[in-house]
Design a protein around this motif. Sequence first.
Motif, PDB file in Angstrom:
ATOM      1  N   THR A   1     -80.067 -48.354   7.145  1.00 10.00           N
ATOM      2  CA  THR A   1     -80.295 -49.681   6.594  1.00 10.00           C
ATOM      3  C   THR A   1     -79.069 -50.539   6.844  1.00 10.00           C
ATOM      4  OG1 THR A   1     -81.081 -50.879   4.640  1.00 10.00           O
ATOM      5  CG2 THR A   1     -79.434 -49.166   4.247  1.00 10.00           C
TER       6      THR A   1
ATOM      7  N   CYS B   1     -91.526 -52.228 -15.457  1.00  8.30           N
ATOM      8  CA  CYS B   1     -90.675 -53.428 -15.392  1.00  8.30           C
ATOM      9  C   CYS B   1     -91.062 -54.486 -16.423  1.00  8.30           C
ATOM     10  CB  CYS B   1     -90.711 -54.026 -13.993  1.00  8.30           C
ATOM     11  SG  CYS B   1     -90.052 -52.917 -12.752  1.00  8.30           S
TER      12      CYS B   1
ATOM     13  N   ARG C   1     -95.299 -53.893   0.040  1.00  6.01           N
ATOM     14  CA  ARG C   1     -96.076 -55.078   0.448  1.00  6.01           C
ATOM     15  C   ARG C   1     -97.198 -55.388  -0.515  1.00  6.01           C
ATOM     16  NH1 ARG C   1     -96.633 -55.594   6.947  1.00  6.01           N
ATOM     17  NH2 ARG C   1     -94.430 -56.072   7.223  1.00  6.01           N
TER      18      ARG C   1
ATOM     19  N   ASN D   1     -86.935 -59.180  -6.867  1.00  2.81           N
ATOM     20  CA  ASN D   1     -86.802 -59.663  -5.503  1.00  2.81           C
ATOM     21  C   ASN D   1     -86.672 -61.177  -5.546  1.00  2.81           C
ATOM     22  OD1 ASN D   1     -87.650 -60.728  -2.926  1.00  2.81           O
ATOM     23  ND2 ASN D   1     -88.352 -58.667  -2.433  1.00  2.81           N
TER      24      ASN D   1
HETATM   25  N1  ACO Z   1     -83.551 -50.992   5.617  1.00  4.31           N
HETATM   26  C1  ACO Z   1     -84.001 -51.270   6.860  1.00  4.31           C
HETATM   27  N2  ACO Z   1     -85.307 -51.251   7.161  1.00  4.31           N
HETATM   28  C2  ACO Z   1     -86.184 -50.948   6.187  1.00  4.31           C
HETATM   29  C3  ACO Z   1     -85.765 -50.663   4.868  1.00  4.31           C
HETATM   30  C4  ACO Z   1     -84.383 -50.677   4.606  1.00  4.31           C
HETATM   31  N3  ACO Z   1     -83.885 -50.427   3.380  1.00  4.31           N
HETATM   32  N4  ACO Z   1     -86.854 -50.399   4.120  1.00  4.31           N
HETATM   33  C5  ACO Z   1     -87.911 -50.542   4.921  1.00  4.31           C
HETATM   34  N5  ACO Z   1     -87.511 -50.873   6.168  1.00  4.31           N
HETATM   35  C6  ACO Z   1     -88.324 -51.120   7.351  1.00  4.31           C
HETATM   36  C7  ACO Z   1     -89.693 -50.492   7.268  1.00  4.31           C
HETATM   37  O1  ACO Z   1     -89.651 -49.129   7.632  1.00  4.31           O
HETATM   38  C8  ACO Z   1     -90.477 -51.338   8.219  1.00  4.31           C
HETATM   39  O2  ACO Z   1     -90.196 -50.886   9.517  1.00  4.31           O
HETATM   40  P1  ACO Z   1     -91.373 -50.827  10.627  1.00  4.31           P
HETATM   41  O3  ACO Z   1     -91.834 -52.238  10.783  1.00  4.31           O
HETATM   42  O4  ACO Z   1     -90.670 -50.264  11.821  1.00  4.31           O
HETATM   43  O5  ACO Z   1     -92.417 -49.925  10.038  1.00  4.31           O
HETATM   44  C9  ACO Z   1     -89.855 -52.711   8.086  1.00  4.31           C
HETATM   45  O6  ACO Z   1     -88.570 -52.503   7.471  1.00  4.31           O
HETATM   46  C10 ACO Z   1     -90.677 -53.653   7.246  1.00  4.31           C
HETATM   47  O7  ACO Z   1     -91.047 -52.991   6.041  1.00  4.31           O
HETATM   48  P2  ACO Z   1     -91.890 -53.699   4.913  1.00  4.31           P
HETATM   49  O8  ACO Z   1     -92.052 -52.762   3.772  1.00  4.31           O
HETATM   50  O9  ACO Z   1     -93.118 -54.285   5.493  1.00  4.31           O
HETATM   51  O10 ACO Z   1     -90.871 -54.873   4.519  1.00  4.31           O
HETATM   52  P3  ACO Z   1     -91.102 -56.082   3.573  1.00  4.31           P
HETATM   53  O11 ACO Z   1     -90.741 -57.310   4.276  1.00  4.31           O
HETATM   54  O12 ACO Z   1     -92.438 -56.035   2.907  1.00  4.31           O
HETATM   55  O13 ACO Z   1     -90.002 -55.841   2.451  1.00  4.31           O
HETATM   56  C11 ACO Z   1     -89.800 -54.992   0.196  1.00  4.31           C
HETATM   57  C12 ACO Z   1     -90.024 -54.648   1.673  1.00  4.31           C
HETATM   58  C13 ACO Z   1     -88.432 -55.621   0.051  1.00  4.31           C
HETATM   59  C14 ACO Z   1     -89.873 -53.712  -0.596  1.00  4.31           C
HETATM   60  C15 ACO Z   1     -90.875 -55.976  -0.274  1.00  4.31           C
HETATM   61  O14 ACO Z   1     -92.148 -55.540   0.097  1.00  4.31           O
HETATM   62  C16 ACO Z   1     -90.855 -56.174  -1.761  1.00  4.31           C
HETATM   63  O15 ACO Z   1     -89.917 -56.691  -2.317  1.00  4.31           O
HETATM   64  N6  ACO Z   1     -91.923 -55.774  -2.462  1.00  4.31           N
HETATM   65  C17 ACO Z   1     -92.001 -55.915  -3.879  1.00  4.31           C
HETATM   66  C18 ACO Z   1     -91.245 -54.839  -4.579  1.00  4.31           C
HETATM   67  C19 ACO Z   1     -91.119 -55.195  -6.022  1.00  4.31           C
HETATM   68  O16 ACO Z   1     -90.956 -56.352  -6.360  1.00  4.31           O
HETATM   69  N7  ACO Z   1     -91.228 -54.278  -6.903  1.00  4.31           N
HETATM   70  C20 ACO Z   1     -91.158 -54.743  -8.288  1.00  4.31           C
HETATM   71  C21 ACO Z   1     -91.825 -53.920  -9.162  1.00  4.31           C
HETATM   72  S1  ACO Z   1     -90.766 -52.604  -9.532  1.00  4.31           S
HETATM   73  C22 ACO Z   1     -91.323 -51.815 -10.929  1.00  4.31           C
HETATM   74  O17 ACO Z   1     -92.265 -52.175 -11.563  1.00  4.31           O
HETATM   75  C23 ACO Z   1     -90.611 -50.528 -11.283  1.00  4.31           C
END
Ligand code: ACO
Length: 323
Positions: free
Chosen positions: A29, A113, A216, A253
Motif C-alpha cells: 500500500t 459504528c 464498495r 471516510n
Molecule cells: N492500498 C493499495 N491498494 C489497495 C488497498 C490499499 N490499502 N486496498 C485495496 N486496494 C486495491 C484493491 O485491491 C483494488 O485493486 P484492483 O483494482 O487491482 O482489484 C483497488 O485498490 C480498488 O479497490 P476498491 O475496494 O474498489 O477501492 P475503493 O475506491 O472502493 O476504496 C475503500 C476502498 C476505501 C474501502 C472504500 O470502498 C470505502 O471507504 N468504503 C467504505 C468503508 C466504510 O466506510 N466503512 C464504514 C463502516 S465501518 C463499520 O461499521 C465497522
Amino acid sequence: MIRSVVRGIGSALPRRIMKNTDFEGIVETSDEWIAQRTGIRQRHIAADDETTASLGEAAARAALENAGLTPDDIDLIVLATSTPNNTFPATAVDIQNRLGMRHGFAFDMQAVCSGFVYAVTTADLYIRGGQAKRVLVIGSETFSRILDWNDRSTCVLFGDGAGAIVLEAQQGEGTIGDRGVLAASLRSDGVHKDKLFVDGGPSTTGTVGHLKMEGREVFKHAVGMITDVIEDVFTQTGVTAENLDWFVPHQANKRIIDASAKKLGIAEEKVVVTVNLHGNTSAASVPLALAAAVADGRIKRGDLVMLEAMGGGFTWGAVLLRW
Ligand code: ACO
C-alpha cells in the motif's frame, strides 16, 4: 419537560500513533492510496496493556472531570463497543468496577459504528423515562485486535480510541431552543449483514474472528442511509441544514463525509473531521470528534449539533442536540 443535557466530555487515545507510511512493509500500500481514498493519515493503535475497558475508563474519567462530577453522581453506564474485553461480562461493568462505582447499573450496546448514536438515544430514553438522572455514555474500541493485518483493503482503515459524555437530566421548555438531546432517528436492516462483519463469534466458530468488508458496497449505501435519518430528524424538528452550527459525522471516510454534507446542504466549515488523525474508530469515532471540537473551542454552549453514524448490520442513525 426533561432533557438529557451534555454536562461533560472526555476522550482517550492509545499512546502509539501509526502513520500510513508505517504500513509499507506490512502490506502492499502507500500513503497516497490511503489518503486519497479515505482521508486517513494516521491512527492510534492500542498496546497490550491498553484495552477497550482501560481506554473507556480513561475517557469516562476525563468526561467526569470535565463535568465536575465523580462516579458517585452516575446512575448508569452505557458503553457502545463491538470489541469488548471479554464475550461477557459486559465491558461496561468492568469500567463500572474500575471507576469504583458500587451502585447503579451498566451495560454494553452493540451497533458497530452506529453504537454511540444508539447509546446516546438509549441513555436519553432512560433519563426522560425517569430511570436515571446522570448517564455516562462511552464509545470505546480496539478494532486493531479484530483486523486481518494481511488484508490491505481493511487493515489501513481502522484505529483504536475512546470518547465519553455525561448526560444529565435538566428541565427544558420542550422547544428546540432547549439544551440537550432534541431528536433522534435510528435504523437497521439485517439484509446487509454480510457486507461488513466479523467472521467469528462464540455461537459459531468459538473464535473472535476478523473483520471482513465489501468496501464498495458499504460506500454505495452509506450516503443515502446517512442523509435519510438526518432528513427524518429535520422533519421531526423543523430544523434545517442552515440552522445547524456543527455536523459531527461518523469518521469512516472523508469522501463519505463530504458527499453526505453536500447532499444535505451543510456548509464545509460546519463539518468536524478527525478521520485524518484517528482513522475509523467505530463507536468511538463520534465522541472522539465531538471531544476534539469542544476542546479546540469550535463547539460552544448553545450550539446546535447533528451527530450521525452508519456501520455494520447495517445500522445507521442521527441525533440532534443543543450543546
Ligand atoms: N492500498 C493499495 N491498494 C489497495 C488497498 C490499499 N490499502 N486496498 C485495496 N486496494 C486495491 C484493491 O485491491 C483494488 O485493486 P484492483 O483494482 O487491482 O482489484 C483497488 O485498490 C480498488 O479497490 P476498491 O475496494 O474498489 O477501492 P475503493 O475506491 O472502493 O476504496 C475503500 C476502498 C476505501 C474501502 C472504500 O470502498 C470505502 O471507504 N468504503 C467504505 C468503508 C466504510 O466506510 N466503512 C464504514 C463502516 S465501518 C463499520 O461499521 C465497522
